[in-house]
Design a protein around this motif. Structure first.
Motif, PDB file in Angstrom:
ATOM      1  N   PHE A   1       0.829  -1.203   0.000  1.00  0.00           N
ATOM      2  CA  PHE A   1       0.000   0.000   0.000  1.00  0.00           C
ATOM      3  C   PHE A   1       0.866   1.256   0.000  1.00  0.00           C
ATOM      4  N   CYS A   2       1.950   1.239   0.782  1.00  0.00           N
ATOM      5  CA  CYS A   2       2.862   2.387   0.867  1.00  0.00           C
ATOM      6  C   CYS A   2       3.534   2.646  -0.478  1.00  0.00           C
ATOM      7  N   LEU A   3       3.934   1.560  -1.169  1.00  0.00           N
ATOM      8  CA  LEU A   3       4.565   1.717  -2.479  1.00  0.00           C
ATOM      9  C   LEU A   3       3.583   2.288  -3.496  1.00  0.00           C
ATOM     10  N   CYS A   4       2.339   1.836  -3.444  1.00  0.00           N
ATOM     11  CA  CYS A   4       1.315   2.358  -4.354  1.00  0.00           C
ATOM     12  C   CYS A   4       1.049   3.831  -4.076  1.00  0.00           C
ATOM     13  N   LEU A   5       0.950   4.178  -2.814  1.00  0.00           N
ATOM     14  CA  LEU A   5       0.721   5.567  -2.432  1.00  0.00           C
ATOM     15  C   LEU A   5       1.882   6.446  -2.879  1.00  0.00           C
ATOM     16  N   LEU A   6       3.100   5.951  -2.687  1.00  0.00           N
ATOM     17  CA  LEU A   6       4.292   6.691  -3.110  1.00  0.00           C
ATOM     18  C   LEU A   6       4.294   6.878  -4.637  1.00  0.00           C
ATOM     19  N   ALA A   7       3.934   5.819  -5.365  1.00  0.00           N
ATOM     20  CA  ALA A   7       3.890   5.906  -6.825  1.00  0.00           C
ATOM     21  C   ALA A   7       2.839   6.918  -7.280  1.00  0.00           C
ATOM     22  N   VAL A   8       1.678   6.940  -6.629  1.00  0.00           N
ATOM     23  CA  VAL A   8       0.621   7.898  -6.975  1.00  0.00           C
ATOM     24  C   VAL A   8       1.090   9.321  -6.684  1.00  0.00           C
ATOM     25  N   LEU A   9       1.735   9.520  -5.539  1.00  0.00           N
ATOM     26  CA  LEU A   9       2.242  10.849  -5.192  1.00  0.00           C
ATOM     27  C   LEU A   9       3.297  11.332  -6.186  1.00  0.00           C
ATOM     28  N   ILE A  10       4.221  10.462  -6.532  1.00  0.00           N
ATOM     29  CA  ILE A  10       5.266  10.829  -7.497  1.00  0.00           C
ATOM     30  C   ILE A  10       4.648  11.118  -8.864  1.00  0.00           C
ATOM     31  N   GLY A  11       3.715  10.276  -9.280  1.00  0.00           N
ATOM     32  CA  GLY A  11       3.029  10.502 -10.558  1.00  0.00           C
ATOM     33  C   GLY A  11       2.248  11.810 -10.555  1.00  0.00           C
ATOM     34  N   GLY A  12       1.570  12.088  -9.450  1.00  0.00           N
ATOM     35  CA  GLY A  12       0.820  13.344  -9.339  1.00  0.00           C
ATOM     36  C   GLY A  12       1.723  14.558  -9.408  1.00  0.00           C
ATOM     37  N   LEU A  13       2.843  14.492  -8.695  1.00  0.00           N
ATOM     38  CA  LEU A  13       3.812  15.599  -8.744  1.00  0.00           C
ATOM     39  C   LEU A  13       4.384  15.780 -10.144  1.00  0.00           C
ATOM     40  N   TRP A  14       4.680  14.684 -10.813  1.00  0.00           N
ATOM     41  CA  TRP A  14       5.228  14.742 -12.169  1.00  0.00           C
ATOM     42  C   TRP A  14       4.228  15.406 -13.115  1.00  0.00           C
ATOM     43  N   ILE A  15       2.954  15.035 -13.016  1.00  0.00           N
ATOM     44  CA  ILE A  15       1.910  15.647 -13.842  1.00  0.00           C
ATOM     45  C   ILE A  15       1.745  17.121 -13.487  1.00  0.00           C
ATOM     46  N   TYR A  16       1.742  17.447 -12.198  1.00  0.00           N
ATOM     47  CA  TYR A  16       1.612  18.836 -11.752  1.00  0.00           C
ATOM     48  C   TYR A  16       2.741  19.699 -12.318  1.00  0.00           C
ATOM     49  N   TRP A  17       3.992  19.231 -12.204  1.00  0.00           N
ATOM     50  CA  TRP A  17       5.125  19.998 -12.709  1.00  0.00           C
ATOM     51  C   TRP A  17       5.074  20.119 -14.229  1.00  0.00           C
ATOM     52  N   GLY A  18       4.621  19.064 -14.902  1.00  0.00           N
ATOM     53  CA  GLY A  18       4.491  19.119 -16.357  1.00  0.00           C
ATOM     54  C   GLY A  18       3.464  20.161 -16.785  1.00  0.00           C
ATOM     55  N   LEU A  19       2.312  20.175 -16.111  1.00  0.00           N
ATOM     56  CA  LEU A  19       1.287  21.167 -16.442  1.00  0.00           C
ATOM     57  C   LEU A  19       1.748  22.584 -16.109  1.00  0.00           C
ATOM     58  N   LYS A  20       2.440  22.729 -14.992  1.00  0.00           N
ATOM     59  CA  LYS A  20       2.957  24.040 -14.598  1.00  0.00           C
ATOM     60  C   LYS A  20       3.985  24.530 -15.621  1.00  0.00           C
ATOM     61  N   ARG A  21       4.844  23.636 -16.078  1.00  0.00           N
ATOM     62  CA  ARG A  21       5.858  23.994 -17.077  1.00  0.00           C
ATOM     63  C   ARG A  21       5.185  24.378 -18.394  1.00  0.00           C
ATOM     64  N   ARG A  22       4.148  23.639 -18.768  1.00  0.00           N
ATOM     65  CA  ARG A  22       3.435  23.936 -20.011  1.00  0.00           C
ATOM     66  C   ARG A  22       2.786  25.312 -19.938  1.00  0.00           C
ATOM     67  N   ARG A  23       2.154  25.636 -18.796  1.00  0.00           N
ATOM     68  CA  ARG A  23       1.547  26.958 -18.612  1.00  0.00           C
ATOM     69  C   ARG A  23       2.595  28.056 -18.687  1.00  0.00           C
ATOM     70  N   PHE A  24       3.750  27.804 -18.062  1.00  0.00           N
ATOM     71  CA  PHE A  24       4.837  28.776 -18.090  1.00  0.00           C
ATOM     72  C   PHE A  24       5.319  29.013 -19.519  1.00  0.00           C
ATOM     73  N   MET A  25       5.474  27.960 -20.292  1.00  0.00           N
ATOM     74  CA  MET A  25       5.939  28.089 -21.675  1.00  0.00           C
ATOM     75  C   MET A  25       4.929  28.865 -22.518  1.00  0.00           C
ATOM     76  N   LYS A  26       3.629  28.609 -22.324  1.00  0.00           N
ATOM     77  CA  LYS A  26       2.600  29.335 -23.065  1.00  0.00           C
ATOM     78  C   LYS A  26       2.610  30.814 -22.685  1.00  0.00           C
ATOM     79  N   LEU A  27       2.759  31.106 -21.406  1.00  0.00           N
ATOM     80  CA  LEU A  27       2.819  32.484 -20.948  1.00  0.00           C
ATOM     81  C   LEU A  27       4.064  33.182 -21.494  1.00  0.00           C
ATOM     82  N   LYS A  28       5.170  32.477 -21.507  1.00  0.00           N
ATOM     83  CA  LYS A  28       6.416  33.018 -22.037  1.00  0.00           C
ATOM     84  C   LYS A  28       6.261  33.350 -23.528  1.00  0.00           C
TER      85      LYS A  28
END
Length: 90
Positions: free
Chosen positions: A3-30
């Motif tokens: 369960f801990c490994l699954c939770l960790l994987a979900v958290l890492i995946g969520g952060l990766w998606i969040y940073w990707g979307l944030k980077r995409r927004r930054f590039m569009k704004l730039k």
């Protein structure tokens, strides 16, 4: 443990998606600011001068801050249609 490994994987995946979307927004704004502030014209002028003897220097924002003492008003020489002109630091 599984369960801990699954939770960790979900958290890492969520952060990766969040940073990707944030980077995409930054590039569009730039890109938006690039177009708004004459970037396409600058790009065209630079491509017209390829192979020319003239050297064109594009300064980073950090270099401009250092050269103008963080845009200190005491460094301003004047203002015109192309923007603010600052005194040169030696």
């Amino acid at each position: 443990m599984g369960f801990c490994l699954c939770l960790l994987a979900v958290l890492i995946g969520g952060l990766w998606i969040y940073w990707g979307l944030k980077r995409r927004r930054f590039m569009k704004l730039k890109e938006k600011f690039f177009r708004q502030n004459g970037g396409l014209l600058l790009q065209q002028q630079l491509s017209d001068h390829k192979g020319s003897i003239e050297m064109i220097k594009i300064f980073t924002a950090e270099e401009l801050k250092r050269a103008t003492k963080n845009y200190d008003e005491s460094m301003v020489l004047g203002q015109g249609s192309f923007g603010t002109v600052y005194e040169e630091l030696c």
